[in-house]
Design a protein around this motif. Structure first.
Motif, PDB file in Angstrom:
ATOM      1  N   ARG A  66       6.037   3.176 -13.053  1.00  0.00           N
ATOM      2  CA  ARG A  66       7.028   2.979 -14.121  1.00  0.00           C
ATOM      3  C   ARG A  66       6.406   3.203 -15.492  1.00  0.00           C
ATOM      4  N   LEU A  67       5.139   2.820 -15.653  1.00  0.00           N
ATOM      5  CA  LEU A  67       4.459   3.041 -16.925  1.00  0.00           C
ATOM      6  C   LEU A  67       4.322   4.532 -17.219  1.00  0.00           C
ATOM      7  N   LEU A  68       4.010   5.318 -16.200  1.00  0.00           N
ATOM      8  CA  LEU A  68       3.904   6.762 -16.388  1.00  0.00           C
ATOM      9  C   LEU A  68       5.261   7.380 -16.710  1.00  0.00           C
ATOM     10  N   GLU A  69       6.310   6.886 -16.073  1.00  0.00           N
ATOM     11  CA  GLU A  69       7.649   7.407 -16.369  1.00  0.00           C
ATOM     12  C   GLU A  69       8.049   7.112 -17.808  1.00  0.00           C
ATOM     13  N   GLN A  70       7.621   5.953 -18.318  1.00  0.00           N
ATOM     14  CA  GLN A  70       7.944   5.621 -19.710  1.00  0.00           C
ATOM     15  C   GLN A  70       7.247   6.557 -20.682  1.00  0.00           C
ATOM     16  N   THR A  71       6.138   7.149 -20.274  1.00  0.00           N
ATOM     17  CA  THR A  71       5.433   8.096 -21.141  1.00  0.00           C
ATOM     18  C   THR A  71       5.935   9.528 -20.973  1.00  0.00           C
ATOM     19  N   GLY A  72       6.988   9.730 -20.171  1.00  0.00           N
ATOM     20  CA  GLY A  72       7.565  11.061 -19.991  1.00  0.00           C
ATOM     21  C   GLY A  72       6.968  11.846 -18.845  1.00  0.00           C
ATOM     22  N   THR A  73       6.187  11.215 -18.003  1.00  0.00           N
ATOM     23  CA  THR A  73       5.576  11.897 -16.863  1.00  0.00           C
ATOM     24  C   THR A  73       6.486  11.781 -15.645  1.00  0.00           C
ATOM     25  N   LYS A  74       6.641  12.871 -14.922  1.00  0.00           N
ATOM     26  CA  LYS A  74       7.440  12.866 -13.703  1.00  0.00           C
ATOM     27  C   LYS A  74       6.609  12.291 -12.570  1.00  0.00           C
ATOM     28  N   VAL A  75       7.126  11.235 -11.935  1.00  0.00           N
ATOM     29  CA  VAL A  75       6.407  10.530 -10.866  1.00  0.00           C
ATOM     30  C   VAL A  75       7.157  10.729  -9.553  1.00  0.00           C
ATOM     31  N   SER A  76       6.431  11.078  -8.509  1.00  0.00           N
ATOM     32  CA  SER A  76       7.006  11.221  -7.172  1.00  0.00           C
ATOM     33  C   SER A  76       6.070  10.570  -6.160  1.00  0.00           C
ATOM     34  N   TYR A  77       6.582  10.423  -4.941  1.00  0.00           N
ATOM     35  CA  TYR A  77       5.831   9.742  -3.892  1.00  0.00           C
ATOM     36  C   TYR A  77       5.744  10.676  -2.686  1.00  0.00           C
ATOM     37  N   GLY A  78       4.526  11.002  -2.307  1.00  0.00           N
ATOM     38  CA  GLY A  78       4.310  11.959  -1.228  1.00  0.00           C
ATOM     39  C   GLY A  78       4.191  11.287   0.121  1.00  0.00           C
ATOM     40  N   ARG A  79       5.122  11.612   1.016  1.00  0.00           N
ATOM     41  CA  ARG A  79       5.102  11.059   2.373  1.00  0.00           C
ATOM     42  C   ARG A  79       4.713  12.102   3.412  1.00  0.00           C
ATOM     43  N   SER A  80       4.566  13.367   3.018  1.00  0.00           N
ATOM     44  CA  SER A  80       4.212  14.421   3.963  1.00  0.00           C
ATOM     45  C   SER A  80       3.050  15.226   3.415  1.00  0.00           C
ATOM     46  N   PRO A  81       2.307  15.912   4.264  1.00  0.00           N
ATOM     47  CA  PRO A  81       1.191  16.732   3.778  1.00  0.00           C
ATOM     48  C   PRO A  81       1.617  17.801   2.781  1.00  0.00           C
ATOM     49  N   ASN A  82       2.811  18.355   2.948  1.00  0.00           N
ATOM     50  CA  ASN A  82       3.267  19.386   2.017  1.00  0.00           C
ATOM     51  C   ASN A  82       3.480  18.834   0.615  1.00  0.00           C
TER      52      ASN A  82
END
Length: 439
Positions: A66-82
């Motif tokens: 959430r802190l990174l999102e507040q700085t304008g960074t796109k955050v995602s969560y990787g559940r697969s090797p791709n």
């Protein structure tokens, strides 16, 4: 009354709207089942109290996202090797049970894709029953002493707990006898700091008291001298591209939800992320595969992602259109006509149709004239074996019909007819004479 209800009621026992609703619910449930099978572990909640990016527990890292999102960074969560092959900063939070070879392979594959930040585990914790989901009870920071084992295929390192009595490193506070002693030991554990050292590491953030590294970067011999730029891609790979660095955070309290409750720690976390490469990358991916939340690729999961999702949507719309046509047809369904009739009428119609197809209509006229002659002879009581000429002579003696047409005239007209209308007219006239005069 029963007969009236049976005749007046509908032949279909279900209303069209009810059937349509049942089909729609079944179709939606089938699509949901396919999606659930294809998604697999992606539908599992990450709020399980473990130390990873989707956890809201004290040892989790959701606050960092959430802190990174507040700085304008796109955050995602990787559940697969791709998902881990995307460019950008990858944050890996391995557990003690993580495979060192798998972690090393992941880091080495990303050398040409983007920087990697590894946060080592620190706390031993157990889920807190009876409270909110994802909450845990902190027991001991002794996990930090075993954390270097997950780096065994990357670098040989060791960790130390600074500011915490060594006699309590393997003794959880809950095993102490007095609650006051438990609180005192846990309070000291919360103030403890983890440092890391090794021949292949260079310090990024040092501990103020000891000077040992709390954050370090793996040094392969090509790092610049400035610690602020150690994570910048300096060397070139064999294809002319940059090689990115791997930064290791030994003290998880610098990044987890427990530590980010402090403004100073949150500001320090952003500085560490900038050094790791977040300032040069627009995307940050939290790896969840090292925490038991990964998924594998399958045909169903691919079907619900571009570019194949367009084909799936088209098939679904086509199925909906066919179903709507079935429910909104014009009038009731028509029963299929019986191909062959039954009884004498059907037999006569079938024989007439055959004669018509063969073009032998004219052959029926003499036969019908003979049939009328035989019936008229029986009506007059003439012997069965009487010659046809004598029968014709006797019938000629019968008076003409109302229009003045005698038997001889009508019979001759029928026998000489060749087209269908003439045959039908002559046959009807002869039949009418026989019925009028002889019954």
């Amino acid at each position: 009354m029963a007969a009236g209800n049976a005749s007046g009621g509908s032949a279909n026992p279900f209303a069209r709207g009810t059937v349509l609703l049942m089909v729609a619910i079944g179709f939606a449930a089938f699509l949901a089942l396919l999606y659930a099978i294809g998604a697999g572990g992606a539908l599992r909640s990450g709020n399980n109290g473990a130390a990873h990016g989707a956890s809201v527990s004290a040892i989790g890292y959701s606050a960092l996202g959430r802190l990174l999102e507040q700085t304008g960074t796109k955050v995602s969560y990787g559940r697969s090797p791709n998902a881990l092959q995307q460019q950008g900063l990858l944050i890996v939070t391995p557990e003690l049970s993580a495979d060192p070879e798998e972690l090393a392979a992941m880091v080495n594959q990303r050398r040409t894709l983007g920087p990697t930040l590894i946060i080592l585990p620190k706390w031993q914790a157990t889920p807190e029953q009876g409270l909110r989901a994802g909450w845990v009870r902190l027991e001991s920071p002794s996990v930090a002493l075993q954390a270097p084992q997950v780096l065994s295929q990357l670098v040989q390192a060791r960790t130390r707990l600074e500011g915490f009595d060594s006699e309590f490193t393997s003794l959880p506070p809950i095993d102490l006898a007095k609650p006051a002693q438990q609180a005192a030991v846990l309070k000291a554990a919360l103030k403890s700091r983890v440092t890391i050292s090794g021949s292949g590491l260079r310090t990024v953030l040092a501990d103020p008291a000891t000077g040992a590294a709390r954050v370090a970067v793996i040094d392969d011999g090509s790092l610049p001298s400035s610690p602020e730029t150690v994570a910048e891609p300096q060397t070139m790979n064999g294809f002319g591209g940059p090689l990115y660095r791997t930064v290791i955070v030994a003290d998880a309290d610098l990044m987890n939800n427990l530590g980010l409750a402090s403004r100073e720690t949150a500001a320090q976390a952003l500085q560490i992320l900038d050094v790791a490469g977040a300032r040069n990358e627009r995307d940050v991916v939290f790896d969840l595969t090292q925490n038991g939340l990964g998924t594998s690729e399958n045909l169903l999961s691919v079907a619900f992602r571009p570019p194949f999702v367009g084909a799936v949507v088209s098939l679904a719309l086509a199925a909906i259109a066919f179903g709507w046509m079935a429910f909104c047809r014009f009038g009731p369904a028509l029963a299929e006509a019986q191909p062959f009739g039954f009884g004498k009428t059907a037999l006569v119609k079938g024989g007439a149709g055959l004669m018509r197809r063969l073009g032998r209509d004219h052959l029926t006229a003499p036969a019908y004239a003979d049939l009328v002659r035989e019936r008229a002879a029986r009506s007059l009581g003439l012997p069965a074996g009487m010659p046809h000429q004598q029968v014709d002579e006797r019938l000629a003696m019968v008076s003409p019909d109302a229009e003045g047409r005698s038997y001889e005239t009508l019979s001759a007209s029928l026998r000489t007819a060749r087209d269908r209308p003439s045959i039908v007219a002559a046959a009807r006239a002869l039949h009418a004479w026989k019925k009028e005069r002889l019954g």
